[in-house]
Design a protein around this motif. Structure first.
Motif, PDB file in Angstrom:
ATOM      1  N   GLY A 272       5.238  33.670  53.874  1.00 49.57           N
ATOM      2  CA  GLY A 272       5.089  33.616  55.325  1.00 49.57           C
ATOM      3  C   GLY A 272       5.540  32.290  55.898  1.00 49.57           C
ATOM      4  O   GLY A 272       6.216  32.237  56.929  1.00 49.57           O
ATOM      5  N   ALA A 273       5.190  31.195  55.220  1.00 49.68           N
ATOM      6  CA  ALA A 273       5.586  29.866  55.685  1.00 49.68           C
ATOM      7  C   ALA A 273       7.099  29.683  55.632  1.00 49.68           C
ATOM      8  O   ALA A 273       7.697  29.092  56.538  1.00 49.68           O
ATOM      9  N   GLU A 274       7.731  30.179  54.585  1.00 49.93           N
ATOM     10  CA  GLU A 274       9.179  30.038  54.449  1.00 49.93           C
ATOM     11  C   GLU A 274       9.916  30.842  55.521  1.00 49.93           C
ATOM     12  O   GLU A 274      10.923  30.392  56.080  1.00 49.93           O
ATOM     13  N   ARG A 275       9.410  32.032  55.831  1.00 47.10           N
ATOM     14  CA  ARG A 275      10.023  32.852  56.874  1.00 47.10           C
ATOM     15  C   ARG A 275       9.925  32.145  58.230  1.00 47.10           C
ATOM     16  O   ARG A 275      10.892  32.116  58.999  1.00 47.10           O
ATOM     17  N   VAL A 276       8.761  31.558  58.521  1.00 45.90           N
ATOM     18  CA  VAL A 276       8.575  30.831  59.772  1.00 45.90           C
ATOM     19  C   VAL A 276       9.482  29.602  59.812  1.00 45.90           C
ATOM     20  O   VAL A 276      10.067  29.272  60.851  1.00 45.90           O
ATOM     21  N   ARG A 277       9.611  28.901  58.678  1.00 44.21           N
ATOM     22  CA  ARG A 277      10.464  27.708  58.630  1.00 44.21           C
ATOM     23  C   ARG A 277      11.902  28.048  58.988  1.00 44.21           C
ATOM     24  O   ARG A 277      12.570  27.311  59.739  1.00 44.21           O
ATOM     25  N   LEU A 278      12.403  29.165  58.486  1.00 41.49           N
ATOM     26  CA  LEU A 278      13.781  29.547  58.775  1.00 41.49           C
ATOM     27  C   LEU A 278      13.952  29.920  60.245  1.00 41.49           C
ATOM     28  O   LEU A 278      14.975  29.593  60.857  1.00 41.49           O
ATOM     29  N   CYS A 279      12.969  30.590  60.815  1.00 40.71           N
ATOM     30  CA  CYS A 279      13.024  30.900  62.249  1.00 40.71           C
ATOM     31  C   CYS A 279      13.096  29.614  63.059  1.00 40.71           C
ATOM     32  O   CYS A 279      13.902  29.498  64.001  1.00 40.71           O
ATOM     33  N   ALA A 280      12.251  28.636  62.699  1.00 40.27           N
ATOM     34  CA  ALA A 280      12.237  27.364  63.417  1.00 40.27           C
ATOM     35  C   ALA A 280      13.550  26.610  63.224  1.00 40.27           C
ATOM     36  O   ALA A 280      14.049  25.968  64.161  1.00 40.27           O
ATOM     37  N   ALA A 281      14.117  26.671  62.026  1.00 35.69           N
ATOM     38  CA  ALA A 281      15.377  25.966  61.756  1.00 35.69           C
ATOM     39  C   ALA A 281      16.512  26.521  62.608  1.00 35.69           C
ATOM     40  O   ALA A 281      17.352  25.772  63.123  1.00 35.69           O
ATOM     41  N   ILE A 282      16.557  27.828  62.767  1.00 30.68           N
ATOM     42  CA  ILE A 282      17.608  28.440  63.579  1.00 30.68           C
ATOM     43  C   ILE A 282      17.478  28.016  65.033  1.00 30.68           C
ATOM     44  O   ILE A 282      18.473  27.786  65.729  1.00 30.68           O
ATOM     45  N   ARG A 283      16.244  27.870  65.519  1.00 33.23           N
ATOM     46  CA  ARG A 283      16.013  27.496  66.919  1.00 33.23           C
ATOM     47  C   ARG A 283      16.169  26.002  67.172  1.00 33.23           C
ATOM     48  O   ARG A 283      16.213  25.578  68.326  1.00 33.23           O
ATOM     49  N   SER A 284      16.238  25.205  66.121  1.00 34.97           N
ATOM     50  CA  SER A 284      16.354  23.768  66.294  1.00 34.97           C
ATOM     51  C   SER A 284      17.743  23.398  66.814  1.00 34.97           C
ATOM     52  O   SER A 284      18.676  24.196  66.782  1.00 34.97           O
ATOM     53  N   GLU A 285      17.871  22.151  67.299  1.00 35.94           N
ATOM     54  CA  GLU A 285      19.155  21.692  67.821  1.00 35.94           C
ATOM     55  C   GLU A 285      20.241  21.723  66.753  1.00 35.94           C
ATOM     56  O   GLU A 285      21.391  22.055  67.024  1.00 35.94           O
ATOM     57  N   ALA A 286      19.872  21.375  65.526  1.00 36.48           N
ATOM     58  CA  ALA A 286      20.859  21.355  64.439  1.00 36.48           C
ATOM     59  C   ALA A 286      21.251  22.758  64.010  1.00 36.48           C
ATOM     60  O   ALA A 286      22.354  22.984  63.501  1.00 36.48           O
ATOM     61  N   GLY A 287      20.345  23.727  64.203  1.00 35.00           N
ATOM     62  CA  GLY A 287      20.623  25.087  63.768  1.00 35.00           C
ATOM     63  C   GLY A 287      20.551  25.211  62.264  1.00 35.00           C
ATOM     64  O   GLY A 287      20.128  24.297  61.554  1.00 35.00           O
ATOM     65  N   LEU A 288      20.971  26.344  61.767  1.00 32.74           N
ATOM     66  CA  LEU A 288      20.957  26.612  60.326  1.00 32.74           C
ATOM     67  C   LEU A 288      22.390  26.581  59.832  1.00 32.74           C
ATOM     68  O   LEU A 288      23.174  27.488  60.117  1.00 32.74           O
ATOM     69  N   ALA A 289      22.734  25.526  59.100  1.00 32.78           N
ATOM     70  CA  ALA A 289      24.119  25.346  58.669  1.00 32.78           C
ATOM     71  C   ALA A 289      24.461  26.212  57.458  1.00 32.78           C
ATOM     72  O   ALA A 289      25.581  26.702  57.334  1.00 32.78           O
ATOM     73  N   ALA A 290      23.514  26.397  56.563  1.00 32.78           N
ATOM     74  CA  ALA A 290      23.792  27.109  55.314  1.00 32.78           C
ATOM     75  C   ALA A 290      23.800  28.617  55.537  1.00 32.78           C
ATOM     76  O   ALA A 290      23.031  29.133  56.353  1.00 32.78           O
ATOM     77  N   PRO A 291      24.645  29.354  54.806  1.00 31.91           N
ATOM     78  CA  PRO A 291      24.593  30.812  54.855  1.00 31.91           C
ATOM     79  C   PRO A 291      23.218  31.321  54.418  1.00 31.91           C
ATOM     80  O   PRO A 291      22.516  30.672  53.651  1.00 31.91           O
ATOM     81  N   LEU A 292      22.864  32.497  54.903  1.00 34.26           N
ATOM     82  CA  LEU A 292      21.536  33.059  54.678  1.00 34.26           C
ATOM     83  C   LEU A 292      21.663  34.397  53.965  1.00 34.26           C
ATOM     84  O   LEU A 292      22.475  35.236  54.353  1.00 34.26           O
ATOM     85  N   ILE A 293      20.869  34.568  52.913  1.00 32.41           N
ATOM     86  CA  ILE A 293      20.826  35.837  52.177  1.00 32.41           C
ATOM     87  C   ILE A 293      19.491  36.500  52.430  1.00 32.41           C
ATOM     88  O   ILE A 293      18.453  35.831  52.457  1.00 32.41           O
ATOM     89  N   ALA A 294      19.495  37.811  52.642  1.00 35.26           N
ATOM     90  CA  ALA A 294      18.245  38.529  52.880  1.00 35.26           C
ATOM     91  C   ALA A 294      18.328  39.934  52.309  1.00 35.26           C
ATOM     92  O   ALA A 294      19.300  40.656  52.569  1.00 35.26           O
ATOM     93  N   PRO A 295      17.319  40.362  51.543  1.00 33.37           N
ATOM     94  CA  PRO A 295      17.227  41.778  51.203  1.00 33.37           C
ATOM     95  C   PRO A 295      16.838  42.558  52.444  1.00 33.37           C
ATOM     96  O   PRO A 295      16.147  42.028  53.327  1.00 33.37           O
ATOM     97  N   ILE A 296      17.275  43.798  52.558  1.00 33.27           N
ATOM     98  CA  ILE A 296      16.989  44.595  53.756  1.00 33.27           C
ATOM     99  C   ILE A 296      15.489  44.696  54.002  1.00 33.27           C
ATOM    100  O   ILE A 296      15.036  44.760  55.148  1.00 33.27           O
ATOM    101  N   GLN A 297      14.691  44.674  52.927  1.00 34.95           N
ATOM    102  CA  GLN A 297      13.234  44.740  53.066  1.00 34.95           C
ATOM    103  C   GLN A 297      12.706  43.574  53.906  1.00 34.95           C
ATOM    104  O   GLN A 297      11.799  43.742  54.720  1.00 34.95           O
ATOM    105  N   ALA A 298      13.290  42.386  53.724  1.00 36.30           N
ATOM    106  CA  ALA A 298      12.848  41.212  54.484  1.00 36.30           C
ATOM    107  C   ALA A 298      13.140  41.370  55.966  1.00 36.30           C
ATOM    108  O   ALA A 298      12.361  40.940  56.818  1.00 36.30           O
ATOM    109  N   LEU A 299      14.277  41.987  56.298  1.00 37.87           N
ATOM    110  CA  LEU A 299      14.652  42.149  57.699  1.00 37.87           C
ATOM    111  C   LEU A 299      13.801  43.198  58.396  1.00 37.87           C
ATOM    112  O   LEU A 299      13.681  43.202  59.628  1.00 37.87           O
TER     113      LEU A 299
END
Length: 243
Positions: free
Chosen positions: A96-123
């Protein structure tokens, strides 16, 4: 050399031009094994666009991450899925913490620079809405007036555990004019040092040696969301966070 030759393929170049210039749906057929991550890596390198690589199963996500990191020569992020029932499993809180961290990283000014992998279950599993995420985020900046008692109370109210020394994500400690916080989803804690009620410095540090790693001008501490909290809370789909 072989990867470079494949990356120069005219059909792959045409596919990338379509994605960048026209958008919409582009289909690439005949990919199998590691050729799909290879094509995705070339797209990420040459398009400059945010890449979300979706896999059908959890184990495929780990394999795709290894391939993508090899072809890109750098790290990728993993959007993890809960595998057990809500609130169950030893890693439920960490996921849960990691999922929230990624949401926050995308919304940050720097954004998320690295490509993101997700199983369909996570989405298919919910995340907090941007408003709910912001309501559960503590933002501190160097030089700001931030009452230390208010910070400690916020941490306690949002599920952080108070210890003499921080050990793992979700811990915090206070010693005089210093507050140590180990934000959920992060690999290193941060040390907030006060002068009166003004924040004098913000530093990341190594939890085992207590030595500083770097200095920061600001820090955003997100309270992790459990799956139980998301069932009845303000939720949305993770793809709503993507540009």
């Amino acid at each position: 050399m072989l990867i470079g030759r494949i990356g120069e393929d005219s059909r792959l170049a045409a596919l990338i031009r379509r994605l960048v210039n026209q958008g919409g749906v582009v289909s690439a057929s005949g990919l199998w094994g590691s050729s799909a991550p290879l094509a995705a890596a070339q797209i990420a390198k040459r398009s400059g666009r945010t890449l979300l690589y979706v896999t059908a199963h959890l184990e495929h996500a780990d394999e795709a991450r290894e391939d993508l990191e090899y072809f890109l020569g750098g790290p990728c992020e993993m959007f993890a899925a809960w595998e057990a029932a809500p609130g169950e499993g030893p890693a439920s809180g960490e996921i849960g913490a990691e999922r929230v961290r990624l949401c926050a990283a995308i919304r940050s000014e720097a954004g998320l620079a690295a490509p993101l992998i997700a199983p369909i279950q996570a989405l298919m599993q919910p995340v907090p809405t941007p408003d709910a995420l912001e309501a559960n985020t503590l933002r501190l900046g160097r030089g700001e007036q931030a009452d230390s008692e208010t910070v400690v109370r916020w941490l306690a109210d949002h599920g952080f555990e108070r210890l003499d020394l921080v050990e793992s994500p979700g811990d915090f400690a206070r010693r005089g004019d210093i507050i140590d916080i180990f934000p959920p989803g992060e690999t290193h804690p941060v040390r907030i040092e006060y002068f009166d009620e003004a924040i004098e410095s913000i530093r990341r540090f190594d939890v085992s040696t207590q030595r500083s790693i770097d200095r920061r001008e600001s820090v955003a501490v997100c309270a992790g969301s459990s799956r139980n909290e998301l069932v009845s809370g303000e939720v949305t789909c993770f793809t709503d966070y993507l540009p």
